[in-house]
Scaffold this motif. Structure first.
Motif, PDB file in Angstrom:
ATOM      1  N   PRO A 184       5.481 105.213 -11.836  1.00 44.17           N
ATOM      2  CA  PRO A 184       5.073 106.073 -10.145  1.00 44.17           C
ATOM      3  C   PRO A 184       2.779 105.356 -10.485  1.00 44.17           C
ATOM      4  CG  PRO A 184       5.883 107.831 -11.809  1.00 44.17           C
ATOM      5  CD  PRO A 184       6.418 106.049 -12.212  1.00 44.17           C
ATOM      6  N   LEU A 185       2.690 105.607  -8.465  1.00 44.18           N
ATOM      7  CA  LEU A 185       1.367 104.828  -8.964  1.00 44.18           C
ATOM      8  C   LEU A 185       0.826 106.119  -8.451  1.00 44.18           C
ATOM      9  CD1 LEU A 185       2.374 101.346  -6.846  1.00 44.18           C
ATOM     10  CD2 LEU A 185       1.580 101.824  -9.197  1.00 44.18           C
ATOM     11  N   LEU A 186      -0.614 105.818  -8.256  1.00 42.71           N
ATOM     12  CA  LEU A 186      -2.051 106.046  -8.555  1.00 42.71           C
ATOM     13  C   LEU A 186      -3.192 105.993  -7.541  1.00 42.71           C
ATOM     14  CD1 LEU A 186      -2.789 111.076  -9.298  1.00 42.71           C
ATOM     15  CD2 LEU A 186      -4.262 108.637  -7.924  1.00 42.71           C
ATOM     16  N   LEU A 187      -3.323 105.904  -6.121  1.00 43.94           N
ATOM     17  CA  LEU A 187      -4.026 104.640  -5.431  1.00 43.94           C
ATOM     18  C   LEU A 187      -5.434 106.054  -5.082  1.00 43.94           C
ATOM     19  CD1 LEU A 187      -2.036 102.184  -3.467  1.00 43.94           C
ATOM     20  CD2 LEU A 187      -2.750 102.590  -6.087  1.00 43.94           C
ATOM     21  N   GLU A 188      -6.779 105.593  -6.226  1.00 46.22           N
ATOM     22  CA  GLU A 188      -7.844 106.913  -5.187  1.00 46.22           C
ATOM     23  C   GLU A 188      -8.031 105.824  -4.475  1.00 46.22           C
ATOM     24  OE1 GLU A 188      -9.673 106.359  -9.423  1.00 46.22           O
ATOM     25  OE2 GLU A 188      -8.176 107.831 -10.373  1.00 46.22           O
ATOM     26  N   THR A 189      -7.604 106.186  -3.064  1.00 44.63           N
ATOM     27  CA  THR A 189      -8.654 106.119  -1.862  1.00 44.63           C
ATOM     28  C   THR A 189     -10.103 106.385  -1.706  1.00 44.63           C
ATOM     29  OG1 THR A 189      -7.322 107.782  -0.092  1.00 44.63           O
ATOM     30  CG2 THR A 189      -5.838 105.841  -0.835  1.00 44.63           C
TER      31      THR A 189
END
Length: 315
Positions: A184-189
């Motif tokens: 799983p990825l969490l991209l801190e936009t």
């Protein structure tokens, strides 16, 4: 607002797909990636795109967000080694958090121009889905009836749907991807309001470039409505010769100019992921088969408008 992008499913062939024996992605901790670039805005003739990269080296992931008309829906691509998947297609699970719920969208895997793995969503999405929002990406069925009542009601509902506010866009601070990423990825936009505000300015300018009356389109009493079933406008027989047997796929985003009589006056390719032969096949088929009820202004008078959609050529 005119049409809303919806994918028309053309051809489905059963394929034996490999599955991974690893633990389900949802059971693994997400890989958190901080921004490694600024947001970049690309003004194209028929579309607007924002993009940003996260992470470095083998962990780098790039988001590309495309819009083809004013409104909240957009198309999404993710590029980078962390999104590599053994599946050629499937269902992606992702959300713009913490404001948005997890959404399921069909995708297919691809490669960027430098051979970097990518996943391309086959349908449009929003940061926050509209309650009871029709799933257009799977709605076009060539075997469905010709009654366009449901299509008409859905498009009018979308034209009048509650818009996502700048405050809600600012509250969206990350993109979480549960599937199909191996981890799983969490991209801190960070807050998305400024990036999406720049995109709105771009899409508003698109209408002006197309010769569309922006003010009248802001108060339409009815958008352009297809007559009959759009799923029968581009058929399996329209697949470019030889491309299906070679396993070539494509997504073709297009815009049809629709005059005040409901006739198609022009076909424009807004963006295309695939061989140019698919572009020609789409416009040729639509010019022969597409029919519409014209858009109506706030006083109920027919006016020139447009209809946007996308065709998935999928083996």
């Amino acid at each position: 607002m005119g049409g809303r992008a919806r994918c028309l499913a053309l051809l489905a062939m059963a394929l034996g797909l490999l599955s991974s024996g690893a633990a389900p992605a949802k059971d693994r901790e997400p890989l958190r990636l901080a921004p490694s670039s600024k947001w970049h805005l690309d003004y194209a003739k028929d579309s607007c795109r924002i993009g940003r990269s996260f992470g470095e080296g083998d962990q780098k992931v790039t988001i590309l967000i495309d819009r083809y008309e004013p409104g909240d829906p957009f198309r999404l691509q993710l590029i980078g080694k962390p999104v590599r998947t053994r599946r050629s297609d499937g269902i992606a699970e992702l959300r713009f958090g913490p404001v948005g719920p997890m959404q399921e969208r069909s995708y297919y895997s691809a490669n960027a121009s430098d051979k970097t793995p990518a996943i391309v969503l086959r349908g449009a999405m929003r940061i926050i889905p509209q309650p009871d929002e029709p799933e257009f990406e799977d709605a076009a069925d060539p075997d469905a009836g010709d009654d366009a009542a449901a299509e008409k009601a859905a498009r009018i509902a979308i034209a009048k749907a509650k818009r996502i506010t700048p405050a809600e866009e600012a509250a969206a601070t990350f993109l979480e991807v549960r599937k199909p990423a191996h981890q799983p990825l969490l991209l801190e936009t960070g807050p998305l309001d400024k990036a999406l505000a720049a995109m709105r300015q771009c899409t508003d300018e698109l209408l002006d470039h197309w010769g569309i009356d922006v003010a009248k389109h802001a108060t339409l009493s009815r958008p352009v409505i297809p007559k009959g079933n759009p799923g029968r406008w581009v058929l399996p027989g329209d697949y470019p010769p030889g491309k299906a047997w070679m396993g070539q796929r494509a997504i073709v985003m297009f815009r049809l100019n629709v005059d005040e009589n409901g006739s198609v006056s022009a076909c424009h390719i807004q963006n295309s992921i695939g061989d140019k032969a698919f572009d020609e096949a789409v416009c040729d088929a639509l010019k022969r088969r597409a029919r519409f009820e014209p858009a109506l202004d706030s006083d109920g008078r027919p006016i020139p408008s447009y209809w946007l959609n996308a065709v998935n050529f999928h083996v």
